[in-house]
Design a protein around this motif. Structure first.
Motif, PDB file in Angstrom:
ATOM      1  N   GLN A  62       0.846  -1.110   0.077  1.00 23.44           N
ATOM      2  CA  GLN A  62       0.047  -0.006  -0.057  1.00 23.44           C
ATOM      3  C   GLN A  62       0.875   1.174   0.020  1.00 23.44           C
ATOM      4  O   GLN A  62       1.561   1.387   0.964  1.00 23.44           O
ATOM      5  CB  GLN A  62      -0.940   0.101   1.373  1.00 23.44           C
ATOM      6  CG  GLN A  62      -1.745   1.267   1.345  1.00 23.44           C
ATOM      7  CD  GLN A  62      -2.599   1.258   2.679  1.00 23.44           C
ATOM      8  OE1 GLN A  62      -1.986   1.758   3.713  1.00 23.44           O
ATOM      9  NE2 GLN A  62      -3.543   0.699   2.771  1.00 23.44           N
ATOM     10  N   GLU A  64       1.325   5.623  -0.854  1.00 18.33           N
ATOM     11  CA  GLU A  64       0.316   6.580  -0.479  1.00 18.33           C
ATOM     12  C   GLU A  64      -0.743   7.031  -1.298  1.00 18.33           C
ATOM     13  O   GLU A  64      -1.729   7.600  -0.914  1.00 18.33           O
ATOM     14  CB  GLU A  64       1.499   8.228  -0.479  1.00 18.33           C
ATOM     15  CG  GLU A  64       2.730   8.231   0.406  1.00 18.33           C
ATOM     16  CD  GLU A  64       3.389   9.349   0.366  1.00 18.33           C
ATOM     17  OE1 GLU A  64       3.085  10.055  -0.260  1.00 18.33           O
ATOM     18  OE2 GLU A  64       4.227   9.390   1.311  1.00 18.33           O
ATOM     19  N   GLU A  66      -2.660   4.656  -2.812  1.00 18.38           N
ATOM     20  CA  GLU A  66      -3.607   3.815  -2.181  1.00 18.38           C
ATOM     21  C   GLU A  66      -4.212   4.289  -0.858  1.00 18.38           C
ATOM     22  O   GLU A  66      -5.383   4.264  -0.518  1.00 18.38           O
ATOM     23  CB  GLU A  66      -3.053   2.431  -1.992  1.00 18.38           C
ATOM     24  CG  GLU A  66      -2.950   1.626  -3.436  1.00 18.38           C
ATOM     25  CD  GLU A  66      -1.546   2.106  -3.928  1.00 18.38           C
ATOM     26  OE1 GLU A  66      -1.562   2.011  -5.242  1.00 18.38           O
ATOM     27  OE2 GLU A  66      -0.797   2.729  -3.042  1.00 18.38           O
ATOM     28  N   LEU A  67      -3.398   4.776  -0.128  1.00 18.18           N
ATOM     29  CA  LEU A  67      -3.797   5.229   1.371  1.00 18.18           C
ATOM     30  C   LEU A  67      -4.691   6.603   1.465  1.00 18.18           C
ATOM     31  O   LEU A  67      -5.895   6.472   2.265  1.00 18.18           O
ATOM     32  CB  LEU A  67      -2.446   5.328   2.083  1.00 18.18           C
ATOM     33  CG  LEU A  67      -2.772   5.737   3.534  1.00 18.18           C
ATOM     34  CD1 LEU A  67      -3.559   4.765   4.377  1.00 18.18           C
ATOM     35  CD2 LEU A  67      -1.539   6.294   4.224  1.00 18.18           C
ATOM     36  N   ASN A  71      -9.074   5.232  -0.363  1.00 12.39           N
ATOM     37  CA  ASN A  71      -9.367   4.661   0.871  1.00 12.39           C
ATOM     38  C   ASN A  71      -8.824   3.708   1.668  1.00 12.39           C
ATOM     39  O   ASN A  71      -9.193   2.841   2.163  1.00 12.39           O
ATOM     40  CB  ASN A  71     -10.798   4.466   0.846  1.00 12.39           C
ATOM     41  CG  ASN A  71     -11.450   5.737   0.194  1.00 12.39           C
ATOM     42  OD1 ASN A  71     -11.274   7.031   0.623  1.00 12.39           O
ATOM     43  ND2 ASN A  71     -12.596   5.416  -0.614  1.00 12.39           N
ATOM     44  N   GLY A  72      -7.423   3.566   1.503  1.00 16.64           N
ATOM     45  CA  GLY A  72      -6.568   2.642   2.461  1.00 16.64           C
ATOM     46  C   GLY A  72      -6.548   1.303   1.765  1.00 16.64           C
ATOM     47  O   GLY A  72      -6.637   0.168   2.144  1.00 16.64           O
ATOM     48  N   SER A  73      -6.872   1.134   0.421  1.00 19.59           N
ATOM     49  CA  SER A  73      -7.173  -0.093  -0.079  1.00 19.59           C
ATOM     50  C   SER A  73      -5.744  -0.784  -0.280  1.00 19.59           C
ATOM     51  O   SER A  73      -4.636  -0.137  -0.360  1.00 19.59           O
ATOM     52  CB  SER A  73      -7.621  -0.168  -1.527  1.00 19.59           C
ATOM     53  OG  SER A  73      -6.769   0.812  -2.492  1.00 19.59           O
ATOM     54  N   TRP A  74      -5.420  -2.218  -0.389  1.00 22.26           N
ATOM     55  CA  TRP A  74      -4.289  -2.882  -0.721  1.00 22.26           C
ATOM     56  C   TRP A  74      -4.399  -3.443  -2.008  1.00 22.26           C
ATOM     57  O   TRP A  74      -5.206  -3.901  -2.530  1.00 22.26           O
ATOM     58  CB  TRP A  74      -4.153  -3.980   0.431  1.00 22.26           C
ATOM     59  CG  TRP A  74      -4.056  -3.375   1.778  1.00 22.26           C
ATOM     60  CD1 TRP A  74      -4.948  -2.943   2.946  1.00 22.26           C
ATOM     61  CD2 TRP A  74      -2.609  -3.240   2.566  1.00 22.26           C
ATOM     62  NE1 TRP A  74      -4.073  -2.452   3.935  1.00 22.26           N
ATOM     63  CE2 TRP A  74      -2.993  -2.511   3.743  1.00 22.26           C
ATOM     64  CE3 TRP A  74      -1.367  -3.238   2.467  1.00 22.26           C
ATOM     65  CZ2 TRP A  74      -2.039  -2.437   4.909  1.00 22.26           C
ATOM     66  CZ3 TRP A  74      -0.439  -3.278   3.184  1.00 22.26           C
ATOM     67  CH2 TRP A  74      -0.586  -2.664   4.234  1.00 22.26           C
ATOM     68  N   TYR A 100       5.945   3.169   1.765  1.00 28.05           N
ATOM     69  CA  TYR A 100       4.835   1.987   1.608  1.00 28.05           C
ATOM     70  C   TYR A 100       4.947   1.245   2.677  1.00 28.05           C
ATOM     71  O   TYR A 100       5.737   1.077   3.553  1.00 28.05           O
ATOM     72  CB  TYR A 100       5.731   1.073   0.349  1.00 28.05           C
ATOM     73  CG  TYR A 100       5.608   1.512  -0.888  1.00 28.05           C
ATOM     74  CD1 TYR A 100       4.571   1.329  -1.816  1.00 28.05           C
ATOM     75  CD2 TYR A 100       6.579   2.269  -1.592  1.00 28.05           C
ATOM     76  CE1 TYR A 100       4.306   1.610  -3.088  1.00 28.05           C
ATOM     77  CE2 TYR A 100       6.609   2.808  -2.803  1.00 28.05           C
ATOM     78  CZ  TYR A 100       5.554   2.477  -3.548  1.00 28.05           C
ATOM     79  OH  TYR A 100       5.622   2.917  -4.834  1.00 28.05           O
ATOM     80  N   SER A 101       3.664   0.552   2.878  1.00 28.94           N
ATOM     81  CA  SER A 101       3.312  -0.293   4.054  1.00 28.94           C
ATOM     82  C   SER A 101       3.098  -1.671   3.267  1.00 28.94           C
ATOM     83  O   SER A 101       2.619  -2.026   2.198  1.00 28.94           O
ATOM     84  CB  SER A 101       1.996  -0.063   4.533  1.00 28.94           C
ATOM     85  OG  SER A 101       2.093   1.070   5.286  1.00 28.94           O
ATOM     86  N   ARG A 117       3.392  -6.966   9.145  1.00 26.87           N
ATOM     87  CA  ARG A 117       3.407  -5.752   8.353  1.00 26.87           C
ATOM     88  C   ARG A 117       4.890  -5.136   8.464  1.00 26.87           C
ATOM     89  O   ARG A 117       5.457  -5.474   9.337  1.00 26.87           O
ATOM     90  CB  ARG A 117       2.428  -4.580   8.939  1.00 26.87           C
ATOM     91  CG  ARG A 117       1.016  -4.894   8.792  1.00 26.87           C
ATOM     92  CD  ARG A 117       0.174  -3.648   8.875  1.00 26.87           C
ATOM     93  NE  ARG A 117      -1.386  -3.913   8.786  1.00 26.87           N
ATOM     94  CZ  ARG A 117      -2.116  -2.928   8.331  1.00 26.87           C
ATOM     95  NH1 ARG A 117      -1.790  -1.824   8.614  1.00 26.87           N
ATOM     96  NH2 ARG A 117      -3.527  -3.467   8.551  1.00 26.87           N
ATOM     97  N   SER A 119       7.305  -1.510   7.094  1.00 24.01           N
ATOM     98  CA  SER A 119       7.250  -0.298   6.537  1.00 24.01           C
ATOM     99  C   SER A 119       8.504  -0.168   5.504  1.00 24.01           C
ATOM    100  O   SER A 119       9.697  -0.473   5.961  1.00 24.01           O
ATOM    101  CB  SER A 119       7.460   0.742   7.471  1.00 24.01           C
ATOM    102  OG  SER A 119       6.198   0.671   8.187  1.00 24.01           O
TER     103      SER A 119
END
Length: 297
Positions: A62, A64, A66-67, A71-74, A100-101, A117, A119
């Motif tokens: 994910q 920035e 996507e975040l 809406n925070g999708s992966w 990135y996450s 998770r 980072s």
């Protein structure tokens, strides 16, 4: 009797929860990112939970975009879905300089583990040393740079030989691949080295020094290619003329240039000798008397 039933129900719920925790897959541990020459490979340790089948792993990331925008999708890493390996190459997935996450989980049959998770930001990684090619064209010095990542800027140091302490710095933006330094002194040897750096002030090491001699404006850059072109044209013209002469040469004219030497007598053969022997045999036959058989007169 009535107060004991809720207690029994509560104990049963607790036991069920404990049993679910015992049989649930553990999340992958010790997740790390291995970066070599800006190639990003995510690694994790293998699940130690017993499994009757091969444990499979899936990776999502994910950024920035996507975040904040989605809406925070992966996003599923295309090459790293339900794989038996414990590593995933994300070089082409992590294509921007944003944060990135990352997350990875295991799967045993239909049972899924929790996500682990991690980072990552590639700006925090040390970029590789670039490749440079230094040439001189008259009084102009050309420095061609090949680098990775393409978003990195380049710092070029140039100095006269044996005067590195007085080197001058030239900065090349990320979209520039060739540096031109004009009006240099003829006959002087200049040396160059370069490094790349990112916005986070992370920088690579310097290249080896490359030194070239400046020939001056009199030796224009077009002369060497022009000389090669003229040589090729003249050679082709000579070959064409020779081929035409051979094809269109008349026999009487060609004999002057391609004269055939006669064979020596020893290699000509014994045809005259054979003819002489044949004639001698005929003369002998004519001089021999014929004997008459009986009854002949």
């Amino acid at each position: 009797m009535t107060p004991t039933r809720p207690r029994k129900l509560l104990m049963m719920v607790i036991l069920l929860e404990l049993s679910n925790d015992v049989w649930m897959l553990l999340a992958p541990g010790t997740v790390s990112m291995e970066t070599v020459d800006m190639r990003h490979v995510l690694r994790w340790t293998q699940l130690m939970t017993p499994c009757n089948t091969t444990v499979l792993y899936s990776v999502q990331y994910q950024g920035e975009f996507e975040l904040l925008i989605k809406n925070g999708s992966w996003i599923n890493a295309p090459e790293c879905q339900q794989i038996p390996l414990t590593n995933c190459d994300l070089t082409f997935d992590l294509g921007s300089d944003s944060d990135y996450s990352l997350r990875v989980r295991g799967q045993c049959g239909s049972t899924l583990s929790a996500w682990t998770r991690f980072s990552f930001n590639r700006n925090n990684m040390t970029p590789p040393v670039p490749e440079i090619k230094v040439t001189a064209a008259g009084d102009v010095l050309l420095v061609a740079v090949r680098k990775f990542p393409l978003t990195a800027a380049t710092r070029v140091m140039m100095w006269r030989r044996d005067e590195e302490q007085q080197a001058k710095t030239h900065l090349m933006p990320a979209d520039q691949d060739v540096l031109q330094v004009a009006a240099l002194q003829e006959g002087v040897v200049y040396c160059v080295k370069a490094q790349v750096f990112l916005k986070s002030d992370t920088q690579s090491g310097f290249t080896d020094s490359h030194c070239v001699s400046i020939t001056g404006p009199g030796a224009a850059a077009w002369k060497q290619p022009a000389a090669v072109t003229v040589t090729v044209v003249v050679t082709l013209a000579l070959l064409t003329g020779l081929f035409w002469s051979i094809v269109h040469c008349r026999p009487d004219s060609c004999q002057k240039y391609f004269h055939k030497e006669p064979l020596p007598l020893s290699l000509r053969g014994n045809f005259d000798l054979r003819i002489g022997v044949h004639q001698q045999r005929e003369e002998l036959c004519e001089g021999t008397p014929h004997l008459l058989r009986g009854g002949e007169t």
